[in-house]
Design a protein around this motif. Sequence first.
Motif, PDB file in Angstrom:
ATOM      1  N   ARG A  18       0.945  -1.248  -0.061  1.00  0.00           N
ATOM      2  CA  ARG A  18      -0.047  -0.095  -0.072  1.00  0.00           C
ATOM      3  C   ARG A  18       0.748   1.223   0.113  1.00  0.00           C
ATOM      4  NH1 ARG A  18      -2.543   3.327   3.766  1.00  0.00           N
ATOM      5  NH2 ARG A  18      -4.944   3.460   3.161  1.00  0.00           N
TER       6      ARG A  18
ATOM      7  N   SER B 282      -6.096   3.378  -9.950  1.00  0.00           N
ATOM      8  CA  SER B 282      -6.578   2.167  -9.893  1.00  0.00           C
ATOM      9  C   SER B 282      -5.886   1.550  -8.691  1.00  0.00           C
ATOM     10  CB  SER B 282      -6.604   1.291 -10.879  1.00  0.00           C
ATOM     11  OG  SER B 282      -7.201   2.060 -11.782  1.00  0.00           O
TER      12      SER B 282
ATOM     13  N   LEU C  36      -6.513   2.504  -4.996  1.00  0.00           N
ATOM     14  CA  LEU C  36      -7.799   2.595  -4.669  1.00  0.00           C
ATOM     15  C   LEU C  36      -8.208   0.895  -4.467  1.00  0.00           C
ATOM     16  CD1 LEU C  36      -9.956   4.518  -7.231  1.00  0.00           C
ATOM     17  CD2 LEU C  36      -9.718   5.140  -4.722  1.00  0.00           C
ATOM     18  N   GLU C  37      -7.425   0.063  -4.784  1.00  0.00           N
ATOM     19  CA  GLU C  37      -7.672  -1.320  -4.955  1.00  0.00           C
ATOM     20  C   GLU C  37      -7.014  -1.861  -3.545  1.00  0.00           C
ATOM     21  OE1 GLU C  37      -6.259  -3.577  -8.402  1.00  0.00           O
ATOM     22  OE2 GLU C  37      -7.949  -2.578  -9.580  1.00  0.00           O
ATOM     23  N   LYS C  38      -5.985  -1.059  -3.388  1.00  0.00           N
ATOM     24  CA  LYS C  38      -5.154  -1.487  -1.986  1.00  0.00           C
ATOM     25  C   LYS C  38      -6.045  -0.782  -0.816  1.00  0.00           C
ATOM     26  CE  LYS C  38      -0.998  -3.124  -3.644  1.00  0.00           C
ATOM     27  NZ  LYS C  38      -1.480  -3.106  -5.186  1.00  0.00           N
ATOM     28  N   GLY C  39      -7.250  -0.014  -1.073  1.00  0.00           N
ATOM     29  CA  GLY C  39      -7.782   0.274  -0.195  1.00  0.00           C
ATOM     30  C   GLY C  39      -7.812   2.013   0.292  1.00  0.00           C
TER      31      GLY C  39
ATOM     32  N   GLU D 183      -9.835   8.958  -0.504  1.00  0.00           N
ATOM     33  CA  GLU D 183      -9.362   9.922  -1.689  1.00  0.00           C
ATOM     34  C   GLU D 183      -8.257  10.742  -0.893  1.00  0.00           C
ATOM     35  OE1 GLU D 183     -12.182   8.635  -1.015  1.00  0.00           O
ATOM     36  OE2 GLU D 183     -13.946   9.140  -2.289  1.00  0.00           O
TER      37      GLU D 183
ATOM     38  N   TYR E 235     -13.515   2.728   6.061  1.00  0.00           N
ATOM     39  CA  TYR E 235     -13.609   3.368   7.370  1.00  0.00           C
ATOM     40  C   TYR E 235     -13.710   4.983   7.437  1.00  0.00           C
ATOM     41  CZ  TYR E 235      -8.785   3.257   5.769  1.00  0.00           C
ATOM     42  OH  TYR E 235      -7.622   3.674   5.024  1.00  0.00           O
ATOM     43  N   THR E 236     -14.246   5.447   6.083  1.00  0.00           N
ATOM     44  CA  THR E 236     -14.595   6.727   6.001  1.00  0.00           C
ATOM     45  C   THR E 236     -16.076   6.828   5.803  1.00  0.00           C
ATOM     46  OG1 THR E 236     -14.108   6.748   3.569  1.00  0.00           O
ATOM     47  CG2 THR E 236     -12.459   7.556   5.156  1.00  0.00           C
TER      48      THR E 236
ATOM     49  N   ARG F 168     -17.274   7.543   1.578  1.00  0.00           N
ATOM     50  CA  ARG F 168     -17.033   6.260   0.594  1.00  0.00           C
ATOM     51  C   ARG F 168     -18.198   5.349   1.253  1.00  0.00           C
ATOM     52  NH1 ARG F 168     -12.568   3.576  -1.499  1.00  0.00           N
ATOM     53  NH2 ARG F 168     -11.312   5.682  -1.737  1.00  0.00           N
TER      54      ARG F 168
ATOM     55  N   TYR G 239     -15.411  -6.231   3.121  1.00  0.00           N
ATOM     56  CA  TYR G 239     -14.878  -4.988   2.367  1.00  0.00           C
ATOM     57  C   TYR G 239     -15.038  -5.282   0.615  1.00  0.00           C
ATOM     58  CZ  TYR G 239     -11.836  -2.228  -0.482  1.00  0.00           C
ATOM     59  OH  TYR G 239     -11.222  -1.359  -1.272  1.00  0.00           O
TER      60      TYR G 239
ATOM     61  N   PHE H 292     -13.787  -1.237  -9.208  1.00  0.00           N
ATOM     62  CA  PHE H 292     -11.991  -1.797  -9.092  1.00  0.00           C
ATOM     63  C   PHE H 292     -12.130  -3.068  -8.310  1.00  0.00           C
ATOM     64  CE2 PHE H 292     -12.571   1.870  -6.327  1.00  0.00           C
ATOM     65  CZ  PHE H 292     -12.240   1.236  -5.008  1.00  0.00           C
ATOM     66  N   LEU H 293     -11.047  -3.816  -8.445  1.00  0.00           N
ATOM     67  CA  LEU H 293     -10.951  -4.975  -7.650  1.00  0.00           C
ATOM     68  C   LEU H 293     -10.236  -4.891  -6.250  1.00  0.00           C
ATOM     69  CD1 LEU H 293      -9.829  -7.343 -10.485  1.00  0.00           C
ATOM     70  CD2 LEU H 293     -12.014  -6.617  -9.932  1.00  0.00           C
ATOM     71  N   PRO H 294     -10.913  -5.661  -5.270  1.00  0.00           N
ATOM     72  CA  PRO H 294     -10.224  -5.554  -3.860  1.00  0.00           C
ATOM     73  C   PRO H 294      -8.692  -6.361  -4.170  1.00  0.00           C
ATOM     74  CG  PRO H 294     -11.615  -7.450  -3.927  1.00  0.00           C
ATOM     75  CD  PRO H 294     -11.613  -6.890  -5.239  1.00  0.00           C
ATOM     76  N   SER H 295      -7.660  -5.725  -3.310  1.00  0.00           N
ATOM     77  CA  SER H 295      -6.379  -6.204  -3.450  1.00  0.00           C
ATOM     78  C   SER H 295      -5.760  -6.402  -2.293  1.00  0.00           C
ATOM     79  CB  SER H 295      -5.692  -5.375  -4.332  1.00  0.00           C
ATOM     80  OG  SER H 295      -4.286  -5.292  -3.960  1.00  0.00           O
TER      81      SER H 295
ATOM     82  N   LEU I 206      -5.412  -4.741   3.679  1.00  0.00           N
ATOM     83  CA  LEU I 206      -6.609  -3.948   4.092  1.00  0.00           C
ATOM     84  C   LEU I 206      -7.273  -4.121   5.607  1.00  0.00           C
ATOM     85  CD1 LEU I 206      -8.620  -5.042   0.642  1.00  0.00           C
ATOM     86  CD2 LEU I 206      -7.984  -2.553   1.284  1.00  0.00           C
TER      87      LEU I 206
ATOM     88  N   ASN J 245      -5.255  -2.146   7.801  1.00  0.00           N
ATOM     89  CA  ASN J 245      -5.542  -0.625   7.890  1.00  0.00           C
ATOM     90  C   ASN J 245      -6.828  -0.618   8.542  1.00  0.00           C
ATOM     91  OD1 ASN J 245      -3.871   1.325   7.020  1.00  0.00           O
ATOM     92  ND2 ASN J 245      -5.420   1.931   5.458  1.00  0.00           N
TER      93      ASN J 245
END
Lengths: 110, 358
Positions: free
Chosen positions: A43, A67, A70-73, A76, B170-171, B174, B212, B218-221, B226, B229
């Motif tokens: 991340r 992207s 965002l994918e890594k959480g 903004e 966690y916001t 979103r 989550y 988009f995809l989760p990664s 995650l 965090n």
Amino acid sequence: MKTYYNPEDLKKFGNIGEFGQELADKFFSYYNEVFKAGALTEREKSLIALAVAHAVQCPYCIDAYTSDTLEKGCAEDELMEAVHVASAIRGGASLVHGVQMMNKTKELLM
Amino acid sequence: MANPVKSLKAQKHELGETEFQLKVLNDTEKLGFEMPKFKSKLQAIDLYPLKPTGLEILQINVGKMCNQVCAHCHVDAGPDRKEIMTKETMELCLDALKNHTFHTVDLTGGAPEMNPNFRWFVEQIRAIDSEIKIIVRCNLTIILANPRFHDLPDFFKTHKVEVVSSLPAYTEARTDAQRGNGVFRDSIKALQMLNAVGYGQVGSGLELNLVYNPSGAFLPSGQAGLELNFKRKLKADFGIEFNQLFAITNIPISRYLDYLIVSDNYGAYMEKLLNAYNPGAAEHVMCRNTLSIGWDGFVFDCDFNQMLDLKVACGAKHLRDFDREELENRSIIVNQHCFGCTAGAGSSCGGEVAQATA
Ligand code: SF4
Ligand code: SF4
């Protein structure tokens, strides 16, 4: 309209080996290693990449790492703070050269 | 992500029809590129026809009624959906549980707690087996929606129910964008109420897991990253603790499919799923050890096939005709939405299923 940048070209990045496989393979294997979690998390590395993408103003990298972060959480505000870090360093890099300008000025003036 | 106010069904939206969804998923023109069939991907690794590895988890959808109308909902659930499981159908589920060994019962919806027989059902399941794992897919806000639900944390605790809840971020911004205005604040309060009775606390044995789903195209990664965090942020900002975070890929059906099309992300998202296809994840898709039961007692390979009305491909299509052997030997129905289960590390109701290859 012809433009230098086409979003579709990002997908062709992997084909760069077409004109020279060996160096491309070396680059991608290095690239993949760099982004694996190490002392920094994936991340954190992704946010650094996003900031650098803005510093070098690469539209492909901005697309890819927006992207990816965002994918890594990432949220903004985290993305925007990374861009401000890039901006601060870029701005600072210009400004710090002002010292050279000042040195030179002082050299030349009576 | 714009939040809908009504289900697709209530809007009489064409995507409210399951046949239309399947047509879209197989429409090359709409995709803008030639997408291989999911079936051919399985054939390439000798996994077609896809067979169950056993029946271990019974996932029961007790109804489509919900107090929320989330933009990504694959059930197309909402306050306007009236389909809920009757007590008679619940009895059929209990028979299946009595006569056959499932190690887990996974109760889902809609908001399962809105079914008037929900508590009775949980009590009956617990009475059959004091050790069976009972999971409830609790949307959190239901706990605060009405005073009659305020004691749900105690009820879950009494019956040793594992709570699994969606929290896309966690916001506040979103979360509310995906699940509706005010959802974040109520979810936080509900999590604090669950923590207060012992959920998510070390040594309590009361499991509280979060889900989550990416709030966008988009995809989760990296589930582990995650989770780390989420734990750090929720603890620091709200004092909340939980056990695990399950990262789940949004499946391109129902309201999420609508979102993809309206936001012009459909082709690119399907391409992302395809590029992230992982044969290792394909081997571990959840339909191989799970059976999914619809509100009306019909039997499906998974909750997604249920929402596409793809009933199991064997004689035992309804709980009335439950036949373990036949179900264990059936071929699982796959279609293009299955690419959602095999992207990256893969995803199921319990999060990642395999080691990511790339
Ligand atoms: S995603 Fe869950 S909480 Fe949201 S509308 Fe669907 S069933 Fe309800
Ligand atoms: S969508 Fe359902 S049938 Fe398809 S792979 Fe996923 S769990 Fe299996």
